[in-house]
Design a protein around this motif. Structure first.
Motif: not given
Length: 998
Positions: A331, A354-355, A50, A358-359, A362, A328, A347, A46-48
């Motif tokens: 998180g 960049k986010d 938002s 990454r999203a 994934l 995502l 994103f 997952t990602i940080t």
């Protein structure tokens, strides 16, 4: 009481059921749901997030143009530019607010859409049926991931959420409301508002995701359509709610407003029309910007579409894209079965995206992992055709991941997820050809068996009862033997038929052997039957052939009207050449009455999407206003009172309007029809608020009791009276002047069988009347008159043929012999059954139905109760939809009973029973042939572009129609004919027929 031939009809019915079941199992597959759950350690999948929290507001049936800044032309004052906050904030805050049109995969029913939104998976055609009784979601979902992460979910609104996700919401923050009470436009919405704002305003409220599901817009659509002032009022309320939500929204909370599906022009949904699959999505962030102000998202990532009749393109996404996007954004890992693609706008937090990279990475890896797991499952071979292309694209993804060309990497990953979605959409349109072939074998043999049995009964005449008793033993033995054969086949060759389990092997063996025995036992007596070119059932052949064309299938309502009018031409030709003026007048006059009724019925239409723009809705006031037309409102009461009088006039022709007929046609049915019409008139007043909203409770109670009293009168008084005293005779006796035996006078003798059965049939018409909307009630009245007119035509044509046969015999004086009331006996013809079989289809279309899901009239679920009540609500919808088929099939035995005198006994009784069985068998054969043709064409055209839009719904209609018609015939022959012939034979056996005045 069942007649002796009932076992023959039951045998054909069971073969039909077995064939339908096996073909259905092969043609209408369900999706394999993998139980795997996405799990990761330390945020590796997952990602940080938002945002820390999210508010998800669902406005049921919120179509995209309801919030679009550029609605179709001309705009509607009732639903365009009314809910305007989303377009205002999107225009003023373009980096924080985004408006999308979402494609909602059909079937567009709430339960399936919630599954798609939360799991990212696709539905299948047959999943729509679970909307009335949904089961919980067992596969990985956004809700499941929230629970696994220890997040608390608050919920209020449509209780479908608590059905599919039981025990998933915080107990002290869960407020479900009944989702099926479409009569109630405000209770659910007011309940959501009552519980929504306290939770939003309480900064210490322990929720992480808050879900509110409003139902008012959907219920307004179902009840009065989108082009109605009530829709404007409801959308204005929703706009006010949104403004209050935005005012109290915290900066760390993401707001998502969406529709689960759209609605068609008259406010319904369920199918795959453009308006039904179009749903709105608005995403708003009061705090962090969603898109960097200087970012430029590549156009190949942003698909667009023009809404029907609009002129400006808008951003377009798949509804299942919400599952990976929201997961995502909060998180969380993406649900394992997801096939959606993340939405770039949520994103693009920095200029380089960049986010988003990454999203999307994934997302692509999750879809790859899902496909690999599916490939290794028992259904993995279904991916064979698409696998090489998917692997080729994935290799491109891996290759591009090592380059600095980020846009090429985005393109490759997006292509992979979208191709995977396309492949799986095709995958779940796959078929089990083996089971389909077994089903087709049974449908073919069943049709041949019904045909041979139909001619066998014609050839038998005397001795048919003994043959039936013997055949019953053969049928039972063959079914048992066939089941044993199926058991052996399952142990030896079942591995060659994919998906064939033990029960299906037994079922196929029993049904196949039963069909073969019926054919074998019927063939020896058919040698004397010589079919000619003129005896070919041309209307049936043409009707069945029409299913090979999607155009003819779409316009079947017009095809049926043409075939129905054509089917009476032979009778008209007989009328012109009849030997007496009275017979000529009767045949031509009643044929004209039949044709007029058919043409008037054809004036009532509803349109399926594929018929536009060449179709005009007349069943409702307009295509967007589901209320009765003004002329129908004016006609509703006169028709309700006039129909019983007309039916009694038909009985008066044979002086059989006596006894029970008088009580039912002069007392019971006028009251039942009047109450049935009153229900829908009051419903119209209630829906249009003609007396103001303060009268809603009174009107709802009044119409509910109108329907309940109407149904109660039919069931508890009408059928009880008919069962106890079914005959429609007036019997008197007087002593002769010479003091000898008494003279008995029987009035209604000539129609002693037909009149009581017509009363039996008319009682079901009373049941159906209350469950049918006003335009449909007028159509049913016309259909009833058409049936009676056809019976008189058939009776007169038989008289003509009887006279011709007598004069051709060289002994014309035979007609004067007292003991030969019909000399010679004229057998029932298939051409006499065909108009009624076609009339059933004609009545189905004219009562506001089509072979398409959106034509289902959900209002009828609330005829007897103000809320969704099992089992009454689903039964009422089925009665409304398939009642015309049942009604006309129930009338078919009248072809054997109408104006048939009950003497001499017991031959008349026996002939009435066998002819009723043949008549029922004939209509079962007609609809069974349509089913066979529909199944063959659906199998042959299963890769056709329109298979799920046209051919699959038509097959389902044909399958259910066969079951309904078969049950109607069994009910009519077993109960109606059995009771009538029993009572008539007992009565006349107790009398001296030689002294009866006829």
């Amino acid at each position: 009481m069942a007649t002796r031939g009932l076992s023959l009809l039951v045998a054909v019915f069971l073969v039909h059921l077995a064939g339908i079941y096996l073909y259905y199992r092969g043609f209408l597959l369900t999706r394999l749901s993998l139980p795997d759950i996405t799990a990761c350690q330390g945020g590796s999948c997952t990602i940080t997030p938002s945002h820390k929290r999210a508010v998800v507001l669902v406005i049921d049936a919120l179509r995209f143009d309801f919030v679009s800044p550029h609605p179709p032309k001309p705009p509607s004052p009732y639903h365009h530019n009314v809910l305007v906050l989303p377009q205002e904030l999107t225009a003023s805050q373009p980096s924080r607010s985004f408006l999308f049109e979402m494609f909602s995969d059909p079937p567009t029913t709430t339960l399936q859409r919630l599954k798609g939104i939360t799991t990212g998976s696709l539905p299948t055609f047959m999943e729509m049926g679970s909307n009335f009784g949904g089961s919980s979601v067992t596969e990985d979902s956004l809700v499941g991931q929230l629970r696994a992460a220890g997040k608390k979910i608050a919920f209020m609104g449509d209780d479908t959420w608590t059905t599919v996700f039981p025990d998933s919401f915080a107990p002290n923050m869960t407020f479900p409301y009944d989702s099926f009470n479409v009569e109630d436009l405000h209770t659910v919405d007011e309940g959501v508002i009552e519980h929504l704002f306290p939770l939003l305003q309480d900064k210490g409220a322990p929720w992480d995701v808050l879900i509110g599901h409003f139902l008012g817009v959907d219920h307004v659509g179902h009840r009065v359509g989108p082009d109605h002032p009530t829709m404007k009022t409801k959308l204005t309320q929703m706009d006010d709610v949104l403004r209050r939500v935005v005012d109290v929204l915290h900066d760390d909370t993401l707001l998502i407003l969406m529709g689960d599906h759209g609605m068609d022009r008259k406010g319904d949904h369920g199918g795959d029309g453009d308006h039904e699959t179009s749903a709105a999505l608005w995403v708003y962030s009061k705090g962090p910007q969603l898109v960097h102000p200087k970012a430029s998202i590549p156009s190949f990532l942003l698909s667009t579409r023009v809404f029907p009749d609009a002129t400006v393109e808008h951003r377009h996404i798949q509804q299942i894209d919400l599952a990976p996007t929201l997961s995502l954004a909060l998180g969380l890992p993406i649900p394992f079965n997801n096939l959606g693609t993340v939405i770039p706008e949520l994103f693009w937090h920095d200029k380089a995206g960049k986010d988003y990279t990454r999203a999307l990475s994934l997302n692509a890896m999750q879809v790859k992992r899902y496909l690999d797991t599916y490939r290794q499952s028992a259904s993995g071979a279904e991916l064979d055709k698409a696998w090489s292309e998917l692997e080729r694209i994935w290799r491109t993804v891996n290759f591009e991941a090592h380059t600095k060309d980020v846009e090429a990497q985005w393109l490759a990953m997006t292509m992979y997820t979208r191709n995977a979605l396309a492949a799986c959409r095709m995958l779940w349109a796959q078929f089990n050809v083996g089971l389909m072939r077994l089903g087709l074998i049974l449908l073919v043999t069943g049709t041949v068996a019904a045909t041979s049995l139909y001619f066998k009964l014609r050839a038998l005449e005397a001795g048919w009862q003994e043959w039936t008793l013997e055949a019953r033993r053969w049928y039972l033995s063959s079914a048992v033997g066939g089941a044993l054969f199926g058991f052996v086949a399952y142990l030896t060759v079942s591995r060659f038929v994919k998906g064939l389990d033990f029960a299906e092997s037994l079922l196929f063996g029993a049904a196949a052997m039963l069909s073969l025995v019926i054919i074998a036992s019927s063939l020896p007596s058919l040698s004397n039957i010589r079919p000619s070119l003129t005896s070919m059932p041309l209307p049936l052949i043409l009707h069945a052939a029409a299913f090979a064309s999607n155009s003819f299938t779409v316009w079947e309502d017009h095809v049926v009207t043409y075939l129905l009018i054509t089917s009476i031409v032979p009778n008209i030709l007989v009328g012109f050449t009849a030997p007496t003026a009275r017979l000529r007048l009767r045949i031509l006059a009643f044929s004209a009455l039949f044709a007029i009724c058919v043409r008037l019925m054809a004036m009532s239409t509803v349109c399926r999407e594929e018929q536009q723009p060449f179709c005009h809705v007349t069943f409702f006031a307009s295509s967007s206003l589901p209320s009765p037309p003004a002329p129908i409102l004016a006609l509703s009461i006169p028709v309700a009172l006039g129909l019983p009088w007309i039916m009694r006039r038909f009985l008066r022709i044979s002086k059989s309007d006596k006894g029970t007929a008088t009580l039912v046609l002069l007392g019971l049915l006028p009251a039942v029809f009047l109450l049935g019409a009153a229900f829908w008139v009051i419903e119209h007043w209630d829906s249009s608020e003609q007396f103001g909203p303060e009268w809603a409770g009174v009107l709802r109670s009044a119409r509910t009791w109108c329907a309940r009293v109407a149904v109660g009168l039919v069931i508890f008084f009408g059928y009880a009276l008919w069962w106890l005293v079914p005959l429609c005779l007036e019997i008197s006796s007087e002593a002769k002047q010479d003091g000898g035996k008494r003279e008995v006078t029987v009035i209604g003798f000539a129609n002693a069988f037909g009149a009581p059965y017509m009363v039996f049939w008319s009682l079901f018409l009373g049941l159906l009347y209350a469950a049918t909307q006003l335009t449909g009630q007028v159509v049913l009245a016309l259909a009833a008159v058409a049936i009676l007119a056809h019976l008189e035509v058939v009776d007169s044509v038989r008289d003509v043929r009887g006279l011709e046969a007598v004069f051709a015999s060289g002994n014309p004086s035979a007609i004067l012999q007292a003991d030969e009331l019909r000399t010679p006996v004229i057998p029932l013809r298939f051409s006499e059954i065909t108009p009624l079989a076609l009339l059933a289809m004609h009545a189905f279309f004219a009562t506001g139905h089509q072979a398409a899901i959106p034509s289902i009239q959900w209002k009828t679920a609330f005829v007897l109760t103000p809320t969704m009540t099992y089992p009454f609500s689903p039964l009422l919808v089925m009665l409304n939809t398939f009642g015309p088929h049942f009604l006309v099939a129930l009338a078919v035995p009248l072809l054997a009973l109408w104006n048939v005198p009950p003497l001499p006994q017991p031959q008349a009784d026996i002939k009435a029973r066998v002819d009723a069985v043949r008549a029922g068998l004939g209509v079962m054969l007609y609809h069974g042939t349509l089913l066979l043709s529909s199944a063959i064409c659906s199998a042959w055209l299963r890769r056709h572009l329109m298979v799920w839009k046209i051919f699959a719904p038509r097959f389902m209609l044909a399958a259910v129609t066969v079951v309904v018609v078969d049950v109607a015939v069994l009910f009519g022959v077993g109960v109606g004919v059995g009771r009538v012939t029993e009572r008539v034979s007992k009565l006349f056996a107790a009398m001296n027929p030689d002294k009866a005045k006829k």
